[in-house]
Write a protein that holds these residues in place. Structure first.
Motif, mmCIF file in Angstrom:
data_model
loop_
_atom_site.group_PDB
_atom_site.id
_atom_site.type_symbol
_atom_site.label_atom_id
_atom_site.label_comp_id
_atom_site.label_asym_id
_atom_site.label_seq_id
_atom_site.Cartn_x
_atom_site.Cartn_y
_atom_site.Cartn_z
ATOM 1 N N SER A 45 1.073 -0.927 0.235
ATOM 2 C CA SER A 45 0.036 -0.090 -0.085
ATOM 3 C C SER A 45 0.616 0.973 0.342
ATOM 4 O O SER A 45 1.985 0.857 0.057
ATOM 5 C CB SER A 45 -0.730 0.157 0.826
ATOM 6 O OG SER A 45 -0.007 0.146 2.711
ATOM 7 N N GLY A 46 -0.340 1.865 -0.002
ATOM 8 C CA GLY A 46 0.813 3.599 -0.325
ATOM 9 C C GLY A 46 1.452 4.538 -1.663
ATOM 10 O O GLY A 46 0.533 3.309 -2.353
ATOM 11 N N ASN A 47 1.982 5.035 -1.502
ATOM 12 C CA ASN A 47 2.108 5.705 -3.019
ATOM 13 C C ASN A 47 3.321 5.125 -3.408
ATOM 14 O O ASN A 47 3.167 5.102 -5.147
ATOM 15 C CB ASN A 47 3.593 7.120 -2.513
ATOM 16 C CG ASN A 47 2.561 8.399 -2.181
ATOM 17 O OD1 ASN A 47 1.512 8.197 -2.051
ATOM 18 N ND2 ASN A 47 2.648 9.463 -1.600
ATOM 19 N N ASP A 48 4.458 3.879 -2.937
ATOM 20 C CA ASP A 48 5.137 3.349 -3.855
ATOM 21 C C ASP A 48 4.787 1.463 -3.643
ATOM 22 O O ASP A 48 5.501 0.941 -4.372
ATOM 23 C CB ASP A 48 6.292 3.179 -2.937
ATOM 24 C CG ASP A 48 6.819 4.398 -2.810
ATOM 25 O OD1 ASP A 48 6.753 4.899 -4.633
ATOM 26 O OD2 ASP A 48 7.538 4.940 -2.333
ATOM 27 N N ALA A 49 2.864 1.715 -3.724
ATOM 28 C CA ALA A 49 2.524 0.357 -3.785
ATOM 29 C C ALA A 49 2.575 -0.543 -4.521
ATOM 30 O O ALA A 49 2.928 0.213 -6.019
ATOM 31 C CB ALA A 49 1.586 0.075 -3.842
ATOM 32 N N ARG B 268 5.552 -1.209 -6.269
ATOM 33 C CA ARG B 268 6.954 -0.331 -6.635
ATOM 34 C C ARG B 268 8.263 -1.730 -6.134
ATOM 35 O O ARG B 268 8.530 -1.716 -4.860
ATOM 36 C CB ARG B 268 6.987 0.851 -7.474
ATOM 37 C CG ARG B 268 8.390 1.275 -7.588
ATOM 38 C CD ARG B 268 8.271 2.741 -7.447
ATOM 39 N NE ARG B 268 9.380 3.490 -7.746
ATOM 40 C CZ ARG B 268 9.891 4.949 -8.069
ATOM 41 N NH1 ARG B 268 8.899 5.428 -7.078
ATOM 42 N NH2 ARG B 268 11.540 4.983 -8.437
#
Length: 177
Positions: free
Chosen positions: A83-87, A89
């Motif tokens: 989860s989050g902005n870098d999910a 990646r």
């Protein structure tokens, strides 16, 4: 004898300096770290200046070459936040010790279909039993002529295995004389 050959190959490969350069945006004296996601040239950032906090790219490549030559397999585990902005990646890349990795097939896996028969991978070492989802593992292997319905062909065939067999046979013959 066999390991000295593998060690020499791995050392030579790891000594090659490498980085990815975006030639369109190249600035003199500055390394550009970019990669391309597919054949059509969609550019993506390459976030990994180091594969993980414990290794350099040279060390990772050395281990890769050692595992692929000695076991026929290399398993890269991608650490990716859920989860989050870098999910999704990749944030770090680790090479799993291939001699301790097992491939677990899906319960209804069929070897002659279009679907992927692999459910997940396990790392079993001593008291450790760690499960890795198939989507988080990149498995690179040499071709394996040993085919069966239990998935033996999914494991790589070590290219130096015949050399080890020859050495063992030679030693056994020498000891019987």
């Amino acid at each position: 004898v066999v390991y000295s050959v593998i060690n020499q190959m791995a050392t030579k490969t790891a000594s090659i300096p490498f980085y990815i350069v975006d030639k369109k945006k190249k600035q003199p004296g500055k390394k550009q770290i970019k990669a391309f996601a597919n054949e059509i040239g969609v550019e993506i950032d390459l976030p990994l200046k180091r594969p993980n906090p414990n290794q350099t790219w040279g060390e990772l490549i050395y281990l890769y070459k050692t595992f692929i030559r000695s076991t026929g397999n290399a398993y890269f585990y991608m650490v990716r936040p859920e989860s989050g902005n870098d999910a999704g990646r990749p944030m770090a890349l680790y090479l799993l010790p291939s001699q301790y990795v097992n491939i677990v097939l899906k319960p209804d896996a069929k070897m002659l279909t279009l679907g992927d028969p692999i459910d997940y991978y396990t790392l079993i070492y001593g008291d450790w039993y760690i499960k890795f989802m198939a989507a988080d593992v990149i498995h690179i292997k040499y071709a394996n002529p040993n085919y069966d319905q239990s998935g033996s062909q999914l494991y790589g065939f070590a290219p130096l295995a015949p050399i080890l067999s020859n050495i063992e046979i030679s030693l056994a013959l020498k000891n019987t004389r």
